[in-house]
Design a protein around this motif. Structure first.
Motif, PDB file in Angstrom:
ATOM      1  N   ILE A 176      47.157  23.566  29.897  1.00 16.08           N
ATOM      2  CA  ILE A 176      46.272  24.701  29.630  1.00 16.08           C
ATOM      3  C   ILE A 176      45.803  24.583  28.182  1.00 16.08           C
ATOM      4  CG2 ILE A 176      46.037  27.199  29.570  1.00 16.08           C
ATOM      5  CD1 ILE A 176      48.349  27.360  31.577  1.00 16.08           C
ATOM      6  N   VAL A 177      44.496  24.466  28.000  1.00 15.74           N
ATOM      7  CA  VAL A 177      43.909  24.322  26.668  1.00 15.74           C
ATOM      8  C   VAL A 177      43.118  25.587  26.364  1.00 15.74           C
ATOM      9  CG1 VAL A 177      42.427  22.924  25.185  1.00 15.74           C
ATOM     10  CG2 VAL A 177      43.709  21.836  27.045  1.00 15.74           C
ATOM     11  N   GLY A 178      43.410  26.220  25.221  1.00 17.17           N
ATOM     12  CA  GLY A 178      42.665  27.417  24.880  1.00 17.17           C
ATOM     13  C   GLY A 178      43.295  28.171  23.722  1.00 17.17           C
ATOM     14  N   ASP A 179      42.853  29.411  23.543  1.00 21.50           N
ATOM     15  CA  ASP A 179      43.425  30.286  22.522  1.00 21.50           C
ATOM     16  C   ASP A 179      43.960  31.536  23.214  1.00 21.50           C
ATOM     17  OD1 ASP A 179      41.118  31.706  23.138  1.00 21.50           O
ATOM     18  OD2 ASP A 179      40.128  31.290  21.223  1.00 21.50           O
ATOM     19  N   ASP A 180      44.053  32.640  22.506  1.00 18.65           N
ATOM     20  CA  ASP A 180      44.585  33.850  23.120  1.00 18.65           C
ATOM     21  C   ASP A 180      43.581  34.564  24.022  1.00 18.65           C
ATOM     22  OD1 ASP A 180      47.000  33.474  21.892  1.00 18.65           O
ATOM     23  OD2 ASP A 180      46.628  34.887  20.248  1.00 18.65           O
ATOM     24  N   THR A 181      42.330  34.097  24.013  1.00 15.99           N
ATOM     25  CA  THR A 181      41.262  34.781  24.737  1.00 15.99           C
ATOM     26  C   THR A 181      40.813  34.033  25.981  1.00 15.99           C
ATOM     27  OG1 THR A 181      40.472  35.716  22.656  1.00 15.99           O
ATOM     28  CG2 THR A 181      38.941  35.751  24.514  1.00 15.99           C
ATOM     29  N   GLU A 182      40.654  32.710  25.866  1.00 18.00           N
ATOM     30  CA  GLU A 182      40.111  31.928  26.971  1.00 18.00           C
ATOM     31  C   GLU A 182      40.818  30.584  27.062  1.00 18.00           C
ATOM     32  OE1 GLU A 182      35.960  31.525  26.069  1.00 18.00           O
ATOM     33  OE2 GLU A 182      36.289  29.817  24.721  1.00 18.00           O
ATOM     34  N   ALA A 183      40.720  29.962  28.224  1.00 19.15           N
ATOM     35  CA  ALA A 183      41.444  28.715  28.457  1.00 19.15           C
ATOM     36  C   ALA A 183      40.788  27.904  29.565  1.00 19.15           C
ATOM     37  CB  ALA A 183      42.904  29.001  28.825  1.00 19.15           C
ATOM     38  N   VAL A 184      41.130  26.633  29.583  1.00 21.74           N
ATOM     39  CA  VAL A 184      40.811  25.714  30.669  1.00 21.74           C
ATOM     40  C   VAL A 184      42.127  25.217  31.250  1.00 21.74           C
ATOM     41  CG1 VAL A 184      39.980  23.368  31.144  1.00 21.74           C
ATOM     42  CG2 VAL A 184      38.536  24.963  29.885  1.00 21.74           C
ATOM     43  N   VAL A 185      42.212  25.154  32.566  1.00 22.33           N
ATOM     44  CA  VAL A 185      43.362  24.550  33.233  1.00 22.33           C
ATOM     45  C   VAL A 185      42.993  23.136  33.668  1.00 22.33           C
ATOM     46  CG1 VAL A 185      44.738  24.573  35.375  1.00 22.33           C
ATOM     47  CG2 VAL A 185      44.514  26.652  33.995  1.00 22.33           C
ATOM     48  N   ILE A 186      43.837  22.190  33.327  1.00 22.45           N
ATOM     49  CA  ILE A 186      43.662  20.803  33.762  1.00 22.45           C
ATOM     50  C   ILE A 186      44.688  20.525  34.858  1.00 22.45           C
ATOM     51  CG2 ILE A 186      43.715  18.381  33.067  1.00 22.45           C
ATOM     52  CD1 ILE A 186      42.980  19.364  30.216  1.00 22.45           C
ATOM     53  N   ASP A 187      44.209  20.356  36.064  1.00 26.14           N
ATOM     54  CA  ASP A 187      44.988  20.056  37.268  1.00 26.14           C
ATOM     55  C   ASP A 187      45.815  21.249  37.742  1.00 26.14           C
ATOM     56  OD1 ASP A 187      43.930  17.543  37.591  1.00 26.14           O
ATOM     57  OD2 ASP A 187      45.552  16.526  36.528  1.00 26.14           O
ATOM     58  N   ALA A 188      45.252  22.009  38.670  1.00 29.42           N
ATOM     59  CA  ALA A 188      45.930  23.161  39.275  1.00 29.42           C
ATOM     60  C   ALA A 188      46.840  22.667  40.390  1.00 29.42           C
ATOM     61  CB  ALA A 188      44.912  24.167  39.802  1.00 29.42           C
ATOM     62  N   ALA A 189      48.070  22.348  40.026  1.00 29.62           N
ATOM     63  CA  ALA A 189      49.006  21.699  40.945  1.00 29.62           C
ATOM     64  C   ALA A 189      50.012  22.693  41.514  1.00 29.62           C
ATOM     65  CB  ALA A 189      49.754  20.581  40.211  1.00 29.62           C
ATOM     66  N   HIS A 190      50.066  22.770  42.818  1.00 31.09           N
ATOM     67  CA  HIS A 190      51.161  23.349  43.608  1.00 31.09           C
ATOM     68  C   HIS A 190      51.301  24.865  43.586  1.00 31.09           C
ATOM     69  CE1 HIS A 190      52.286  19.211  44.023  1.00 31.09           C
ATOM     70  NE2 HIS A 190      52.748  19.088  42.793  1.00 31.09           N
ATOM     71  N   ASP A 191      51.181  25.508  42.421  1.00 33.88           N
ATOM     72  CA  ASP A 191      51.641  26.895  42.296  1.00 33.88           C
ATOM     73  C   ASP A 191      50.627  27.728  41.522  1.00 33.88           C
ATOM     74  OD1 ASP A 191      53.021  29.273  41.838  1.00 33.88           O
ATOM     75  OD2 ASP A 191      54.956  28.269  41.535  1.00 33.88           O
ATOM     76  N   ALA A 192      49.662  28.291  42.247  1.00 37.85           N
ATOM     77  CA  ALA A 192      48.609  29.060  41.579  1.00 37.85           C
ATOM     78  C   ALA A 192      49.171  30.262  40.840  1.00 37.85           C
ATOM     79  CB  ALA A 192      47.570  29.503  42.606  1.00 37.85           C
ATOM     80  N   ALA A 193      50.189  30.910  41.411  1.00 35.97           N
ATOM     81  CA  ALA A 193      50.751  32.102  40.778  1.00 35.97           C
ATOM     82  C   ALA A 193      51.402  31.771  39.445  1.00 35.97           C
ATOM     83  CB  ALA A 193      51.757  32.768  41.715  1.00 35.97           C
ATOM     84  N   ALA A 194      52.126  30.658  39.382  1.00 30.94           N
ATOM     85  CA  ALA A 194      52.768  30.267  38.130  1.00 30.94           C
ATOM     86  C   ALA A 194      51.733  29.919  37.066  1.00 30.94           C
ATOM     87  CB  ALA A 194      53.703  29.077  38.363  1.00 30.94           C
ATOM     88  N   ILE A 195      50.654  29.271  37.488  1.00 35.59           N
ATOM     89  CA  ILE A 195      49.604  28.915  36.531  1.00 35.59           C
ATOM     90  C   ILE A 195      48.896  30.173  36.043  1.00 35.59           C
ATOM     91  CG2 ILE A 195      47.478  27.604  36.183  1.00 35.59           C
ATOM     92  CD1 ILE A 195      48.487  25.726  38.477  1.00 35.59           C
ATOM     93  N   GLU A 196      48.614  31.088  36.952  1.00 40.85           N
ATOM     94  CA  GLU A 196      47.973  32.344  36.542  1.00 40.85           C
ATOM     95  C   GLU A 196      48.864  33.117  35.576  1.00 40.85           C
ATOM     96  OE1 GLU A 196      45.763  36.275  38.428  1.00 40.85           O
ATOM     97  OE2 GLU A 196      46.969  35.001  39.731  1.00 40.85           O
ATOM     98  N   ALA A 197      50.166  33.115  35.829  1.00 43.80           N
ATOM     99  CA  ALA A 197      51.094  33.802  34.930  1.00 43.80           C
ATOM    100  C   ALA A 197      51.083  33.164  33.546  1.00 43.80           C
ATOM    101  CB  ALA A 197      52.504  33.784  35.521  1.00 43.80           C
ATOM    102  N   ALA A 198      51.015  31.833  33.510  1.00 44.15           N
ATOM    103  CA  ALA A 198      50.994  31.135  32.221  1.00 44.15           C
ATOM    104  C   ALA A 198      49.720  31.436  31.438  1.00 44.15           C
ATOM    105  CB  ALA A 198      51.141  29.635  32.445  1.00 44.15           C
ATOM    106  N   LEU A 199      48.648  31.759  32.141  1.00 45.42           N
ATOM    107  CA  LEU A 199      47.403  32.123  31.461  1.00 45.42           C
ATOM    108  C   LEU A 199      47.528  33.450  30.726  1.00 45.42           C
ATOM    109  CD1 LEU A 199      44.837  31.093  34.192  1.00 45.42           C
ATOM    110  CD2 LEU A 199      44.984  30.116  31.891  1.00 45.42           C
ATOM    111  N   GLY A 200      48.396  34.316  31.211  1.00 45.32           N
ATOM    112  CA  GLY A 200      48.663  35.556  30.517  1.00 45.32           C
ATOM    113  C   GLY A 200      47.459  36.466  30.350  1.00 45.32           C
ATOM    114  N   GLY A 201      46.581  36.468  31.327  1.00 50.23           N
ATOM    115  CA  GLY A 201      45.435  37.355  31.266  1.00 50.23           C
ATOM    116  C   GLY A 201      44.233  36.792  30.536  1.00 50.23           C
ATOM    117  N   ARG A 202      44.344  35.578  30.029  1.00 46.93           N
ATOM    118  CA  ARG A 202      43.193  34.956  29.372  1.00 46.93           C
ATOM    119  C   ARG A 202      42.085  34.655  30.378  1.00 46.93           C
ATOM    120  NH1 ARG A 202      45.981  30.018  26.302  1.00 46.93           N
ATOM    121  NH2 ARG A 202      47.536  30.247  27.974  1.00 46.93           N
TER     122      ARG A 202
END
Length: 209
Positions: free
Chosen positions: A29-55
């Motif tokens: 996940i590349v970004g700052d506290d406001t926005e981000a890009v995910v590189i390779d959404a593998a296996h677990d969308a919920a875990a990735i969304e949680a890691a984004l933290g609302g960005r």
């Protein structure tokens, strides 16, 4: 605030050519506290969304179309509204996992994706798959290599749509020409640097795997 790189590991399976294997994937996940890009959404969308933290998710970038790198992409896109991007040469792999659907956009060599003031340049690096790409972020001193280059050598080329001479050409011409201190953040396993891998190119060619 400057962009940073966040990392999580997700677990699932990789299936191709009639076989299925358990795999652990790196999600970047590349970004700052406001926005981000995910590189390779593998296996677990919920875990990735949680890691984004609302960005705000700018894009879901797929380094290639193998199912372990795109299996969670549609669910993450549905949850965030972000487009899924894939090089069109890997559409046949995408459709094996997600029949009847298409990614939201196409990646092209030289394309620049900007997030949090940081440019990610798409490098088309076929070999592991026809549409494999890496993402070079000079401002962060890193390249996201997907399954093209790992610590210790090139990605696997023993399955359908892959080719060993092609991946060697991609690594030689597109990756080993980057500054030696560039950190290589891979699709699986530990990170490395261009400088650590470059001296071993001839060994890989001799090994021919």
């Amino acid at each position: 605030m400057a962009a940073r790189v966040d990392h999580l590991v997700t677990s699932g399976t990789f299936s191709l050519d009639g076989g299925t294997w358990e795999v652990d994937n790196n999600v970047w996940i590349v970004g700052d506290d406001t926005e981000a890009v995910v590189i390779d959404a593998a296996h677990d969308a919920a875990a990735i969304e949680a890691a984004l933290g609302g960005r705000r998710l700018v894009a879901i970038v797929s380094t290639h179309g193998h199912d372990d790198h795109v299996d969670a992409a549609p669910a993450l896109a549905a949850a965030t509204g972000a487009p899924v991007l894939l090089h069109p040469d890997d559409l046949m792999l995408w459709k094996q996992k997600h029949p009847g659907t298409d990614p939201d956009g196409a990646l092209a060599d030289g394309q620049v994706i900007t997030v949090a003031g940081t440019d990610l340049t798409v490098l088309h690096t076929p070999g592991h798959s026809p549409g494999a790409v890496c993402l070079y972020a000079p401002g962060l001193g890193t390249v996201f290599s997907g399954d093209t280059l790992f610590q210790g050598g090139p990605g696997a080329t023993g399955r359908s749509y892959s080719d060993f001479p092609t991946i060697i050409d991609s690594i030689r011409e597109r990756l080993l020409t980057l500054p030696p201190e560039t950190v290589v953040r891979t699709g699986h396993g530990d990170s490395t640097t261009i400088g650590a891998e470059a001296p071993h190119l001839q060994e890989w060619i001799a090994r021919g795997h």
